[in-house]
Scaffold this motif. Structure first.
Motif, short mmCIF file in Angstrom:
data_model
loop_
_atom_site.label_atom_id
_atom_site.label_comp_id
_atom_site.label_asym_id
_atom_site.label_seq_id
_atom_site.Cartn_x
_atom_site.Cartn_y
_atom_site.Cartn_z
N GLU A 186 0.41 -3.04 6.54
CA GLU A 186 0.09 -2.85 5.12
C GLU A 186 1.33 -2.78 4.26
OE1 GLU A 186 -2.50 0.33 4.15
OE2 GLU A 186 -4.17 -0.43 5.32
N GLU A 558 -15.40 -8.97 -0.54
CA GLU A 558 -14.25 -8.07 -0.39
C GLU A 558 -14.71 -6.65 -0.05
OE1 GLU A 558 -10.10 -6.93 -2.73
OE2 GLU A 558 -11.69 -7.98 -3.80
N ASN A 562 -14.53 -3.97 3.43
CA ASN A 562 -13.98 -2.62 3.32
C ASN A 562 -15.06 -1.54 3.37
OD1 ASN A 562 -10.90 -2.85 2.61
ND2 ASN A 562 -11.90 -4.46 1.44
N THR A 575 -7.61 -2.51 -4.24
CA THR A 575 -6.40 -2.41 -5.06
C THR A 575 -6.56 -1.37 -6.18
OG1 THR A 575 -7.26 -4.32 -6.28
CG2 THR A 575 -5.56 -4.74 -4.64
N GLY A 579 -2.59 1.95 -5.05
CA GLY A 579 -1.86 0.74 -4.74
C GLY A 579 -2.74 -0.24 -4.02
N ASN A 580 -2.48 -0.43 -2.73
CA ASN A 580 -3.20 -1.46 -1.99
C ASN A 580 -3.91 -0.91 -0.79
OD1 ASN A 580 -3.92 -4.10 -2.05
ND2 ASN A 580 -2.24 -4.82 -0.77
N LYS A 581 -4.16 0.43 -0.76
CA LYS A 581 -4.74 1.04 0.43
C LYS A 581 -6.17 1.47 0.15
CE LYS A 581 -0.40 2.80 2.30
NZ LYS A 581 0.33 4.00 2.73
#
Length: 595
Positions: A186, A558, A562, A575, A579-581
């Protein structure tokens, strides 16, 4: 010199004396008291060198306490941490694997540059240790090193060693190696730290059955990244993942469902797909027997899954019926799912249940229940008459907020089924005086304007509303304006004076630009081309439908990727969170309810 900073009396002086005592029991008791003070927020950082001296002991409990103290105060005493390095290195060669693992774990948790200089060799030894407990602990330590210094981790070959641990004979080592590599992937700039191929996929599946629940979640999350070569391979993976659906941990179940939902895209065998969907339903139902917070997370994920696969849970609508003690956020989510699951076979029991909800004390929930009845009518053509009868029964209760909500949804039913239920208009008009909410008023005014030619006293009803035209909400003003123009176009002889008065008031006395501009448009149309006005104002309305999909198709894929993360709870892309986690649903059970 540090000793002189203490008062000669008091707790600190006692701790100092006991930490330097010649008796082991007194030293151990002192360290426990230091940790207790640290836990409640007292600053005991000045005792750092005296606590560190007690690291060199064979007492495992004592060592754990000292290591805990070190992790907490290392950042505030970076220069003194170096005093502990020799003991750390020595402990990584200890005969006891618990002490070896404890030492390497603590070194990884001490985020001080000076420790990193001494970490690499002990970490290398622990990654190749004979004991799996040490190896699995060292695997996580590599991820901690990577977070601090990616270049150092690459130069020392730790990433390669970690990739090799995915083939380890111990399933927990495999799980921790996968967890560490996924975490590193990641934050990696190159994005090739951990790519799941056929060989790695098979190794992870082999380790899956013997891992702890958290290890299973890590492996399943990484398996979700794998894209099968063909339908047969996808079916094979599904069969090996399906036993996880029976797990007691809800996060394991949701992670398994995520993998299965992704693999369904690649399976061409319709019979296999139907069988898989049947097996996915019971675990989802079981999740609803958990605590309310977990229920909410489960319901949000189920809501998402139903948008992608409407045939799941078709026969289980009863489990989504609301209980009297369900929290409001759970009830709202259950209502959404009930609407998604309603069909011509279960509509009778759903309507009976929704009618019961309309008599509850929670006003907001009652409104949503009444609105749900209207949505069922729009969704199922054959059930529309039954739904309208239920709404009329609710109107006859004369409960103000129920009546108003029923009128709002009946307007939508008229839009969906024009000229089918005009017979109920007199009943609606009887409640004209009880309306005090803009949306309800606007809905009844729309009905009067739309069916003005069938209502004998339509002009009187419109006049009734016009008495308070200037004080009304802008939404009501707009509806009144349009309804009056419709009345004039349908019954010009009865309403010429009314429409002139309304247009004049709207253009001269109202400040709202929307209302004023619409009045000017209507006035210009009526004065220059009445036929054009008819074509515009009395045009056919586009049909309406129940919007059961709340996310776009692109976002849907998407979010399915998840499932069991915050993304699937809030129905927003990963996102949008930190951030991106996207974090595990288990980590946010209690936070999810606050939405």
């Amino acid at each position: 010199m540090i000793i002189n900073t203490y008062n000669k009396t008091g707790e600190n002086a006692e701790l100092l004396a006991d930490l330097n005592s010649e008796y082991r029991d007194r030293r151990k008791d002192a360290v426990k008291r230091v940790i207790a003070n640290m836990t409640v927020g007292k600053d005991v950082s000045s005792l750092f060198p005296h606590v560190v001296k007690n690291m060199q002991t064979e007492d495992l409990e004592m060592k754990k306490l000292v290591y805990l103290y070190l992790m907490n105060y290392a950042k505030s005493n970076p220069d003194l941490v170096i005093l502990a390095v020799n003991t750390f290195v020595k402990d990584t060669d200890h005969v006891n694997p618990l002490i070896r693992a404890l030492a390497i774990r603590t070194m990884g948790c001490i985020r001080v540059d000076k420790i990193l200089d001494h970490l690499c060799e002990p970490l290398r030894k622990c990654l190749e240790d004979d004991d799996p407990y040490v190896r699995k602990t060292a695997a996580i330590c590599v991820a901690k090193l990577w977070d601090l210094d990616q270049e150092r981790a690459l130069e020392n070959g730790f990433v390669t060693i970690l990739q090799g641990l995915v083939s380890d004979s111990n399933p927990m080592v495999v799980a921790n190696a996968v967890t560490a590599l996924a975490e590193m992937q990641e934050s990696s700039e190159t994005k090739d730290i951990f790519v799941v191929n056929v060989a790695i996929m098979n190794k992870m599946l082999a380790a899956l059955n013997e891992c702890t629940e958290w290890g299973q979640i890590a492996i399943l999350t990484s398996l979700a990244e794998y894209r099968p070569l063909d339908s047969k391979e996808a079916e094979s993976i599904c069969e090996r993942v399906m036993p996880r659906l029976q797990h007691a941990n809800g996060s394991v179940v949701l992670s398994a469902i995520k993998v299965l939902m992704i693999l369904l895209r690649y399976i061409n065998n319709d019979e296999f797909v139907k069988g898989l969907i049947r097996k996915m339903s019971p675990p989802l139902v079981t999740l609803l027997s958990s605590a309310p917070e977990v229920q909410y997370v489960s319901l949000r994920n189920i809501n998402l899954i139903l948008q992608k696969r409407p045939d799941i849970l078709q026969n289980d609508v009863r489990v989504f019926f609301c209980k009297y003690n369900d929290p409001p956020y759970v009830k709202r989510e259950k209502l959404e799912i009930i609407i998604k699951l309603c069909n011509d076979k279960n509509i009778e029991q759903i309507l009976s249940e929704l009618k019961e909800y309309a008599s509850e004390v929670d006003v907001d929930f009652v409104r949503k229940a009444v609105r749900a009845i209207g949505r069922c009518a729009i969704k199922i053509d054959e059930a529309s008459e039954r739904c309208v009868n239920v709404l009329l029964d609710l109107i006859n209760t004369k409960v103000n907020y129920v009546v108003q909500e029923a009128i709002i949804v009946i307007k939508d039913i008229f839009r969906k089924y024009p000229k089918r239920y005009e017979a109920i208009i007199p009943t609606l008009c009887q409640n004209l005086d009880s309306l005090d909410e803009p949306e309800a008023k606007g809905s009844l005014i729309w009905i009067i304007g739309e069916y003005a030619e069938r209502i004998d006293n339509a002009d009187e009803l419109i006049e009734n509303f016009l008495e308070t035209f200037l004080e009304e909400n802008s939404r009501v003003q707009l509806q009144l304006l349009t309804a009056t123009v419709k009345l004039f176009l349908k019954k010009p002889s009865q309403s010429e004076e009314i429409v002139h008065r309304v247009l004049q008031t709207a253009t001269e006395e109202i400040d709202n630009p929307d209302t004023r501009d619409r009045a000017f448009v209507y006035w210009r149309l009526l004065s220059t081309n009445p036929q054009a006005a008819k074509a515009v104002v009395l045009s056919e309305k586009p049909p309406i439908s129940v919007e059961t999909n709340t996310v776009s198709p692109a976002l849907m894929d998407e979010l399915i990727n998840n499932i069991s993360t915050l993304a699937s709870v809030y129905h927003k892309p990963p996102t949008a969170f930190m951030g991106n986690k996207a974090y595990s649903a288990d980590a946010v059970k209690k936070a999810a309810a606050a939405e």
